[in-house]
Motif scaffolding. Structure first.
Motif, mmCIF file in Angstrom:
data_model
loop_
_atom_site.group_PDB
_atom_site.id
_atom_site.type_symbol
_atom_site.label_atom_id
_atom_site.label_comp_id
_atom_site.label_asym_id
_atom_site.label_seq_id
_atom_site.Cartn_x
_atom_site.Cartn_y
_atom_site.Cartn_z
ATOM 1 N N GLU A 51 -7.457 41.067 9.934
ATOM 2 C CA GLU A 51 -7.419 42.892 9.204
ATOM 3 C C GLU A 51 -6.276 42.498 8.525
ATOM 4 O O GLU A 51 -6.029 43.435 7.379
ATOM 5 C CB GLU A 51 -6.339 43.580 10.816
ATOM 6 C CG GLU A 51 -6.446 44.346 11.247
ATOM 7 C CD GLU A 51 -5.804 45.452 12.248
ATOM 8 O OE1 GLU A 51 -4.680 45.861 12.301
ATOM 9 O OE2 GLU A 51 -5.830 44.422 12.811
ATOM 10 N N MET A 52 -5.494 41.662 8.590
ATOM 11 C CA MET A 52 -4.506 41.676 6.801
ATOM 12 C C MET A 52 -5.307 41.503 5.399
ATOM 13 O O MET A 52 -4.879 41.301 4.726
ATOM 14 C CB MET A 52 -3.762 40.321 7.196
ATOM 15 C CG MET A 52 -2.199 40.507 8.295
ATOM 16 S SD MET A 52 -1.621 41.912 8.445
ATOM 17 C CE MET A 52 -1.902 42.980 9.691
ATOM 18 N N ARG A 53 -6.687 40.805 6.483
ATOM 19 C CA ARG A 53 -7.337 40.657 4.861
ATOM 20 C C ARG A 53 -8.247 41.749 4.933
ATOM 21 O O ARG A 53 -8.980 41.763 3.325
ATOM 22 C CB ARG A 53 -8.382 39.155 5.128
ATOM 23 C CG ARG A 53 -7.667 38.365 4.432
ATOM 24 C CD ARG A 53 -8.744 36.995 5.790
ATOM 25 N NE ARG A 53 -7.215 35.958 5.401
ATOM 26 C CZ ARG A 53 -6.170 35.162 5.526
ATOM 27 N NH1 ARG A 53 -5.678 35.945 6.832
ATOM 28 N NH2 ARG A 53 -5.978 34.008 5.461
ATOM 29 N N LEU A 77 -0.082 41.447 22.562
ATOM 30 C CA LEU A 77 -1.697 41.091 21.823
ATOM 31 C C LEU A 77 -2.276 40.531 23.051
ATOM 32 O O LEU A 77 -1.766 39.389 22.803
ATOM 33 C CB LEU A 77 -1.134 41.134 20.300
ATOM 34 C CG LEU A 77 -0.747 41.790 19.615
ATOM 35 C CD1 LEU A 77 -1.086 41.487 17.684
ATOM 36 C CD2 LEU A 77 -1.041 43.212 19.378
ATOM 37 N N ALA A 116 3.291 30.823 18.461
ATOM 38 C CA ALA A 116 3.892 31.586 17.813
ATOM 39 C C ALA A 116 2.262 32.434 18.300
ATOM 40 O O ALA A 116 1.752 33.493 17.528
ATOM 41 C CB ALA A 116 3.752 31.392 16.572
ATOM 42 N N LEU A 117 1.825 32.700 19.841
ATOM 43 C CA LEU A 117 0.957 33.866 19.738
ATOM 44 C C LEU A 117 1.477 35.285 20.181
ATOM 45 O O LEU A 117 2.970 35.065 21.109
ATOM 46 C CB LEU A 117 -0.020 33.422 20.961
ATOM 47 C CG LEU A 117 -0.586 32.313 21.161
ATOM 48 C CD1 LEU A 117 -1.304 31.778 22.741
ATOM 49 C CD2 LEU A 117 -1.678 31.956 19.842
ATOM 50 N N PHE A 118 1.362 36.400 19.379
ATOM 51 C CA PHE A 118 2.310 37.175 19.806
ATOM 52 C C PHE A 118 1.733 37.499 21.398
ATOM 53 O O PHE A 118 0.662 38.111 21.815
ATOM 54 C CB PHE A 118 1.176 39.005 19.028
ATOM 55 C CG PHE A 118 1.303 38.285 17.357
ATOM 56 C CD1 PHE A 118 2.999 37.935 16.782
ATOM 57 C CD2 PHE A 118 0.124 38.366 16.426
ATOM 58 C CE1 PHE A 118 2.766 36.902 15.342
ATOM 59 C CE2 PHE A 118 0.413 37.731 15.275
ATOM 60 C CZ PHE A 118 2.055 37.889 14.460
ATOM 61 N N PHE A 152 1.528 26.750 14.988
ATOM 62 C CA PHE A 152 2.515 26.729 15.119
ATOM 63 C C PHE A 152 2.614 25.656 16.396
ATOM 64 O O PHE A 152 2.235 25.552 17.237
ATOM 65 C CB PHE A 152 3.005 27.704 14.804
ATOM 66 C CG PHE A 152 3.618 28.095 14.152
ATOM 67 C CD1 PHE A 152 4.618 28.557 13.280
ATOM 68 C CD2 PHE A 152 2.319 29.414 13.543
ATOM 69 C CE1 PHE A 152 4.725 29.063 11.890
ATOM 70 C CE2 PHE A 152 2.017 30.351 12.942
ATOM 71 C CZ PHE A 152 3.307 30.035 11.687
ATOM 72 N N GLN A 167 -3.252 30.844 4.153
ATOM 73 C CA GLN A 167 -3.657 29.280 5.240
ATOM 74 C C GLN A 167 -4.225 29.597 6.725
ATOM 75 O O GLN A 167 -4.065 30.709 6.894
ATOM 76 C CB GLN A 167 -2.072 28.839 4.822
ATOM 77 C CG GLN A 167 -1.253 29.673 5.635
ATOM 78 C CD GLN A 167 0.480 29.377 4.739
ATOM 79 O OE1 GLN A 167 0.616 28.474 4.096
ATOM 80 N NE2 GLN A 167 1.238 29.743 4.725
ATOM 81 N N PHE A 169 -5.231 39.659 14.503
ATOM 82 C CA PHE A 169 -4.667 40.110 13.470
ATOM 83 C C PHE A 169 -4.790 39.738 12.273
ATOM 84 O O PHE A 169 -5.014 40.222 10.888
ATOM 85 C CB PHE A 169 -3.748 39.176 13.734
ATOM 86 C CG PHE A 169 -1.905 40.027 12.901
ATOM 87 C CD1 PHE A 169 -1.956 40.816 13.702
ATOM 88 C CD2 PHE A 169 -1.845 38.937 12.412
ATOM 89 C CE1 PHE A 169 -0.381 41.238 13.100
ATOM 90 C CE2 PHE A 169 -0.573 39.572 11.229
ATOM 91 C CZ PHE A 169 0.290 40.660 12.386
ATOM 92 N N PRO A 170 -5.388 38.656 11.645
ATOM 93 C CA PRO A 170 -5.387 37.599 10.405
ATOM 94 C C PRO A 170 -6.974 38.672 9.418
ATOM 95 O O PRO A 170 -6.747 38.130 8.319
ATOM 96 C CB PRO A 170 -6.268 36.340 10.223
ATOM 97 C CG PRO A 170 -5.886 35.888 12.029
ATOM 98 C CD PRO A 170 -5.443 37.219 12.246
ATOM 99 N N ILE A 212 -2.396 28.777 10.404
ATOM 100 C CA ILE A 212 -1.406 27.541 10.902
ATOM 101 C C ILE A 212 -1.478 27.472 12.104
ATOM 102 O O ILE A 212 -1.350 28.131 12.730
ATOM 103 C CB ILE A 212 0.162 27.979 10.656
ATOM 104 C CG1 ILE A 212 0.105 28.303 9.174
ATOM 105 C CG2 ILE A 212 0.834 26.775 10.876
ATOM 106 C CD1 ILE A 212 1.799 27.920 7.984
ATOM 107 N N ARG A 264 -6.144 40.624 20.410
ATOM 108 C CA ARG A 264 -6.138 41.526 19.096
ATOM 109 C C ARG A 264 -5.062 40.376 18.589
ATOM 110 O O ARG A 264 -4.796 40.497 16.983
ATOM 111 C CB ARG A 264 -5.325 42.175 19.550
ATOM 112 C CG ARG A 264 -5.553 43.025 20.270
ATOM 113 C CD ARG A 264 -5.862 44.109 20.013
ATOM 114 N NE ARG A 264 -4.808 45.044 18.874
ATOM 115 C CZ ARG A 264 -5.326 46.080 17.977
ATOM 116 N NH1 ARG A 264 -6.479 46.615 17.909
ATOM 117 N NH2 ARG A 264 -4.031 46.706 17.853
ATOM 118 N N ARG A 322 -7.479 31.021 16.470
ATOM 119 C CA ARG A 322 -6.226 32.217 15.127
ATOM 120 C C ARG A 322 -6.199 31.553 13.818
ATOM 121 O O ARG A 322 -6.623 32.401 13.290
ATOM 122 C CB ARG A 322 -5.320 32.782 16.072
ATOM 123 C CG ARG A 322 -4.402 33.918 15.402
ATOM 124 C CD ARG A 322 -3.572 34.567 15.964
ATOM 125 N NE ARG A 322 -2.188 33.310 15.847
ATOM 126 C CZ ARG A 322 -0.858 33.450 15.898
ATOM 127 N NH1 ARG A 322 -0.714 34.796 16.759
ATOM 128 N NH2 ARG A 322 -0.320 32.665 15.919
#
Lengths: 363, 592
Positions: A121-123, A110, A105-107, A101, A97, A118-119, A99, A114, A166
């Motif tokens: 890379e996770m995929r 990073l 909720a930005l890191f 927030f 999904q 992130f999403p 989202i 970056r 993002r």
């Protein structure tokens, strides 16, 4: 329906059969916190490609509903389905999904680039592809030259756009928005509403938004679900919801309303009011005139009452009168125009409205 | 009134009393010490050559570093998961666990070291148990070795590691983890990519604090270690009592200080990495431009963390629901850590009620004889009374002077503030034996060795630092518009301070006072150097007993000392809780 390539979905086995634009369905979902039900027997459907907003005051259970869909909370009873498949056994990190927030909720450790990577890379998307997609997305949200910045070096509006980018960059099948514009000031919020609307149109993504801001809900949504104390109060399009609220709560929560419960004068109407309802009329449907002014041509379709101005508030394009009629004080909203007669407190006036503008809402 | 108004315009004046005490008791002597070590006025490194010329010295130096590094690593390996589990626990569990970490942190180090002697000693709990079970026939040598030193040091230092870690982890926005998971990160990936990097500041400050405290360790190696386990502190203290050769002592002290500074800057450098970019680049004061000073400044900035952490016993916010304590491993791990932290103390309390003529566990009968002995024996109750007198004097002096200084610093321009704060915090942030030597020298110059006044001054330089840290933290949260509001309502500067500022920062002042008292009441190293054998405080008397193990009264004393932090926590809870009631509205509803 839209040209979004379903590449990513095939890589996430748990949800691989999800079509690009799924329908989301809550079936009798209940969430208890101890003895308190945050959400009670909630059933609703977000249609394919629809922008649906859950609107309600704090404590109404709207955030809980979002958390349940996102997978951060598990329902006590009931089920949530995406494209007909239950999400019960799917952890949040496999729900694929996007989202946004409430606090973005930005890191913070990073850079913008970056964060966007992130999403992807996770995929398991390779670096070259990531770079291309991040660049494209940054251009899309007008932040092309901000990729190297840290989130703390961006303005509120820019942070909001990064958060949105993002959420969208991995082409998720559905998008969740948690009070997406709540942290922005008024001007920026209006600007972002337009931007979000156009992004939604462009991506055509099934979206569920949660907010307490009625303006946000009215401008962005295809349909609005009004929630109160864990239950749905009414679901409809923004226009229908504003024009024909079913309950006092909805009438008051969306815009202003004159609830004519035992007002001290007879409220005329064309139809017989259903039992258990009270009459309601919006302030902008009432006209104010001097007591001696001639009646209008369609006087037979109108109700006339006499009253006394208690107060007048000037608010730029609008003027608001508080007029005592019988036992109640009616709010009247008038657009400021040249040649209008302005009334002061103590002036005797005559109010009128079309009988068909009176609505009946349950108390 | 006039003077106060002048102070209002020149807030820096308020720091003068604190700086004056610091300079006379510590600042000037440490400069003299440095000059002595470099053989002024001839200026040569002769003393340092001499130090490194003796293999025994070098061995002690390396041992000190090795023990400190290992102890820091153990604390980190045990402390990080503990802190993580504490932060992710549900609110009530978290509060309980933080209190459970705080209580040993506030308990007398001597009492805690004593507990290990009781457990590991030849006639200690473990040996007794094994003997009774018939598993062994003669006592095992569990004490007076390096393992025992590590057990004792980690036991004492673990809370110092956990509290800054908890502080840093509590500051991590939980929605970031949710965001990572929503983007497809598995829990472990989310942890490594998001949570861990964000918790690094806590890792850094916890490690720095533990490492520097370890460098200065004195009691634990002396009481639990063998002859070969002496650390540089013991070595320096030995030189003071045997052959008072000031240049050799000064040299050893500065070598220890140099190690502290060197490792601090290295640690600061390595762990900064990713973090440095995240830090706001603006607002760099001149202090930061010198690299070493910059790192030191960061260290000083981190020092307050555990003190801030203490504020949370009453001030906790809500986080998500995923309680990792539901995880069996997590629960067992936290339980083991808590047992490690509390079990020794509980044993001592049980044994203090023993009816036998020497200590045994489990006690054969119950009696209050050791408590009677404590209250009847003038050498015990006299020492306690001396400690209380000194503690109260230190508390009054350092609370007043420290609060003035904190108030002044809060209103000074940032550059000056940074530098002065650094100076005031020096005595609490460098190895304690170095402070002790410098203070000794300072009090000799003042002719106050062996006097209560001298001890009060010696304790105050540390206590003032602690008060400044805690009151400054409170002042930083103080809304200065309130003072402007008061002044707009015709309140003068003095009345504004008394009626508005003071009541609002009172929790910080009370907290500062409590910690100032504890700092003094438990101080051993500096006291032993400056007491001149004529004044015996409770820690001195306890240490003497610890070494000789003759009088079981120490068990009763230790038990009583374990009550002290509990009492103080209640005091703090009441002040802070009451101030919260006033300041904050009830928590918002659970689910919006």
């Amino acid at each position: 329906m839209h040209g979004t390539p379903p590449v990513l979905l095939s890589e996430v086995d748990a949800l691989e059969k999800i079509p690009v634009l799924p329908q989301i369905e809550f079936r009798g979902v209940t969430k208890m916190y101890g003895a308190v039900a945050a959400v009670r027997d909630l059933s609703l459907t977000v249609r394919r490609g629809e922008f649906l907003t859950i609107l309600g005051p704090s404590g109404s259970g709207k955030t809980t509903a979002l958390m349940l869909l996102a997978g951060f909370e598990a329902p006590t009873a009931g089920d949530i389905l995406i494209a007909g498949r239950s999400l019960a056994a799917v952890p949040s990190y496999r729900r694929d999904q996007g989202i946004v927030f409430q606090s973005y909720a930005l890191f913070p450790h990073l850079t913008v680039t970056r964060n966007l990577e992130f999403p992807l890379e996770m995929r398991g998307i390779n670096a070259a592809e990531r770079t291309t997609r991040v660049r494209r997305m940054l251009e899309r949200v007008h932040l092309a030259e901000f990729g190297g910045r840290m989130p703390s070096q961006l303005s509120g509006g820019q942070q909001q756009r990064v958060a949105l980018a993002r959420a969208l960059i991995a082409d998720p099948p559905f998008l969740l928005l948690d009070e997406p514009l709540g942290a922005l000031d008024r001007n920026l919020r209006e600007q972002m509403q337009v931007e979000m609307k156009s992004l939604h149109k462009e991506f055509g993504i099934t979206t569920m938004c949660v907010t307490h801001d009625q303006e946000e809900a009215l401008t962005l949504s295809d349909r609005i679900v009004v929630m109160r104390a864990g239950r749905i109060e009414q679901t409809d399009t923004p226009e229908a919801l504003y024009d024909r609220p079913a309950t006092c709560f909805v009438a008051n929560f969306l815009g202003e309303a004159n609830i004519l419960e035992n007002p001290g004068f007879k409220v005329e109407s064309d139809a017989t009011p259903p039992s258990g309802t009270v009459a309601m009329i919006r302030p902008e449907r009432i006209y104010v005139a001097a007591g001696s002014a001639p009646k209008r041509a369609d006087a037979d379709q109108r109700q006339y009452v006499a009253g006394t101005v208690e107060d007048m508030i000037y608010a730029g394009p609008l003027r608001k009168y508080y007029v005592r009629v019988g036992r109640s004080v009616l709010i009247v909203r008038e657009h400021v125009a040249a040649g209008q007669q302005i009334f002061r407190s103590g002036d005797e006036v005559r109010l009128d409205w079309l009988r068909c503008d009176v609505r009946f809402v349950t108390a | 009134m006039k003077t106060f108004q002048k102070f209002g315009q020149m807030p820096i004046v308020l720091t003068v009393p604190a700086l004056a005490i610091l300079l006379v008791v510590f600042g000037i002597p440490i400069l003299l010490l440095f000059l002595t070590s470099i053989n002024a006025p001839d200026f040569s490194a002769k003393n340092y050559y001499m130090f490194f010329g003796q293999p025994a010295n070098v061995r002690v130096l390396f041992q000190t570093i090795e023990v400190s590094v290992v102890a820091t690593l153990i604390c980190l390996i045990v402390g990080y998961p503990t802190a993580y589990l504490i932060v992710t626990a549900s609110k009530s569990v978290r509060t309980t666990l933080i209190v459970l970490v705080l209580v040993p942190y506030l308990t007398s180090g001597l009492a805690r070291t004593y507990a290990w002697i009781v457990i590991l000693g030849d006639r200690g709990v473990i040996n007794n148990l094994l003997l009774q079970l018939g598993l062994i026939h003669s006592p095992l040598q569990l004490i007076y070795n390096t393992t025992a030193v590590y057990l004792g040091m980690v036991h004492i230092m673990l809370p110092v590691m956990i509290l800054p870690l908890v502080s840093a982890m509590m500051g991590i926005d939980r929605s970031l983890m949710a965001a990572a998971r929503s983007m497809g990160a598995r829990p472990l990936t989310a942890f490594w990519r998001v949570f861990f990097p964000l918790s690094l500041p806590g890792v850094r400050s916890g490690s720095l604090l533990v490492f520097v405290f370890c460098l200065g360790f004195y009691v634990t190696p002396a009481a639990l270690g063998g002859l070969g386990d002496a650390m540089l502190s013991n070595f320096i203290a030995g030189q003071v009592s045997s052959s008072f050769n000031i240049s050799r002592i000064a040299t050893s002290a500065f070598i220890l200080l140099a190690v502290a500074v060197a490792v601090l800057s290295m640690l600061g450098l390595n762990l900064m990495g990713a973090q440095a970019r995240a830090a706001a680049p603006a607002r760099r004061s001149w202090v930061v431009r010198l690299p070493i000073l910059g790192r030191l400044k960061r260290y000083f900035g981190e020092f307050p963390n555990p003190y801030r952490a203490k504020l949370w016993t009453t001030q906790l916010y809500q986080v998500g629901d995923d309680s990792r304590l539901s995880n069996v491993f997590g629960t067992v791990f936290v339980l083991l850590v808590m047992v490690y932290l509390h079990f020794p103390g509980l044993i001592v309390i049980v044994m203090s009620f023993s009816a036998g003529t020497f200590l045994e566990f489990p006690p054969t009968g119950l009696s209050l004889q050791w408590y009677r002995s404590f209250f009847a024996d003038p050498s015990w109750n006299g020492a306690a009374w001396t400690s209380v007198q000194i503690g109260v004097a230190v508390t009054i002096l350092s609370t007043i002077v420290g609060t003035l200084a904190a108030y002044g610093l809060n209103r000074t321009q940032p550059r000056v503030r940074g530098f002065l704060t650094m100076a005031i915090l020096t005595p609490v942030t460098i190895p304690v034996i170095v402070v002790g030597i410098a203070t000794y020298l300072g009090l000799v110059n003042l002719g106050l060795i062996g006097s209560k006044t001298g001890i009060v001054l010696a304790h105050s330089i540390g206590a003032i630092g602690i008060v400044v840290v805690i009151v400054s933290a409170t002042l930083a949260n103080f809304d200065r518009r309130l003072e402007k509001a008061a002044k707009s309502m015709r309140a003068g500067p003095l009345r504004t301070f008394m009626r508005v500022t003071l009541p609002l920062i009172r929790p910080g002042i009370v907290g500062g006072a409590v910690f100032a008292f504890l700092q003094s009441f438990d101080e051993f190293v500096v006291t032993s150097l400056v007491s001149g054998y004529s004044i015996r405080t409770l820690p001195l008397k306890m240490y003497e007993n610890l070494r000789n193990q003759i009088d079981p009264t120490i068990a009763a004393v230790s038990s009583l000392l374990m009550l002290v932090p509990v009492l103080w926590l209640i005091v703090l809870y009441l002040t802070w809780w009451r101030s919260r009631q006033r300041d904050h509205h009830p928590l918002p509803e659970l689910a919006a």
